[in-house]
Design an enzyme around this catalytic site. Structure first.
Site, short mmCIF file in Angstrom:
data_model
loop_
_atom_site.label_atom_id
_atom_site.label_comp_id
_atom_site.label_asym_id
_atom_site.label_seq_id
_atom_site.Cartn_x
_atom_site.Cartn_y
_atom_site.Cartn_z
N CYS A 84 46.98 40.33 47.28
CA CYS A 84 47.09 39.13 48.13
C CYS A 84 48.26 39.21 49.11
O CYS A 84 48.09 38.93 50.30
CB CYS A 84 47.17 37.87 47.28
SG CYS A 84 48.61 37.74 46.19
N HIS A 136 50.26 33.78 43.88
CA HIS A 136 49.13 34.11 44.75
C HIS A 136 49.35 33.49 46.12
O HIS A 136 49.92 32.40 46.24
CB HIS A 136 47.82 33.60 44.14
CG HIS A 136 46.61 34.10 44.84
ND1 HIS A 136 46.27 35.43 44.92
CD2 HIS A 136 45.64 33.43 45.51
CE1 HIS A 136 45.14 35.56 45.61
NE2 HIS A 136 44.74 34.36 45.98
N HIS A 148 41.97 35.31 51.42
CA HIS A 148 42.92 35.91 50.49
C HIS A 148 42.27 37.09 49.81
O HIS A 148 41.06 37.31 49.91
CB HIS A 148 43.38 34.87 49.46
CG HIS A 148 42.27 34.32 48.62
ND1 HIS A 148 42.23 34.45 47.26
CD2 HIS A 148 41.13 33.64 48.95
CE1 HIS A 148 41.15 33.86 46.78
NE2 HIS A 148 40.46 33.36 47.79
#
Length: 186
Positions: A84, A136, A148
């Protein structure tokens, strides 16, 4: 009096013709621009799987198109696999000419925070997927969508209203550039 009116009619006609030509060209250019924008929105709507209302940055959307469905790989930074923060860094480097070069938690700590309701397209979105810490990151696209690199699906577009992300959303982060340097700063 007749001599005076004839040049005046010619001037009025000339002004009207000039105005028509100028605004006619401007209208054609605007029409072409609208067609291009519509085509871009339609194209990105097809590849991203939702009705895109605004392409806020064509470079970002082109990158998404290029990276979409790239597999997830922890610490990956290329088309063979990307995580990510690596994916977000690819976008930031290409669009802003700068890079964080760090993890999602480092990005979170470097950026000014924004709430969910104040997100703008291009903002970063941060999540707590592993307990109480940021773990994240993605980029907000508008319309509650974000792109993402998901550990289960690779580079995808998801919705902030999906129960998993809604429950784990922490904050947004606004990217601002310091004009004197090309470093992303708080």
């Amino acid at each position: 009096l007749k001599c005076y009116l004839r040049p005046m009619k010619f001037r009025i006609f000339s002004i009207m013709l000039f105005t028509f030509l100028c605004f006619g060209q401007k209208a054609k250019a605007q029409e072409s621009e609208n067609i291009i924008e519509d085509n871009l929105r339609n194209y990105y709507s097809q590849i991203l799987g939702y009705q895109v209302k605004e392409v806020f940055n064509t470079k970002v959307f082109d990158l998404i198109d290029t990276w979409l469905n790239t597999p997830y790989k922890y610490a990956g930074k290329n088309e063979n696999g990307i995580d990510c923060s690596g994916f977000v860094n690819v976008i930031i480097k290409a669009v802003y000419g700068s890079s964080f070069g760090c993890s999602s938690v480092d990005m979170y700590n470097k950026l000014p925070h924004v709430s969910l309701k104040n997100l703008n397209p291009g903002d970063l979105v941060f999540f707590k997927t592993r307990g109480r810490r940021i773990s994240h990151v993605g980029m907000y696209l508008g319309q509650d969508k974000f792109v993402h690199s998901s550990s289960s699906s690779g580079v995808i577009v998801s919705d902030l209203n999906e129960p998993y992300y809604k429950k784990r959303f922490a904050k947004g982060g606004r990217i601002t550039l310091d004009e004197s340097t090309t470093v992303v700063s708080k």
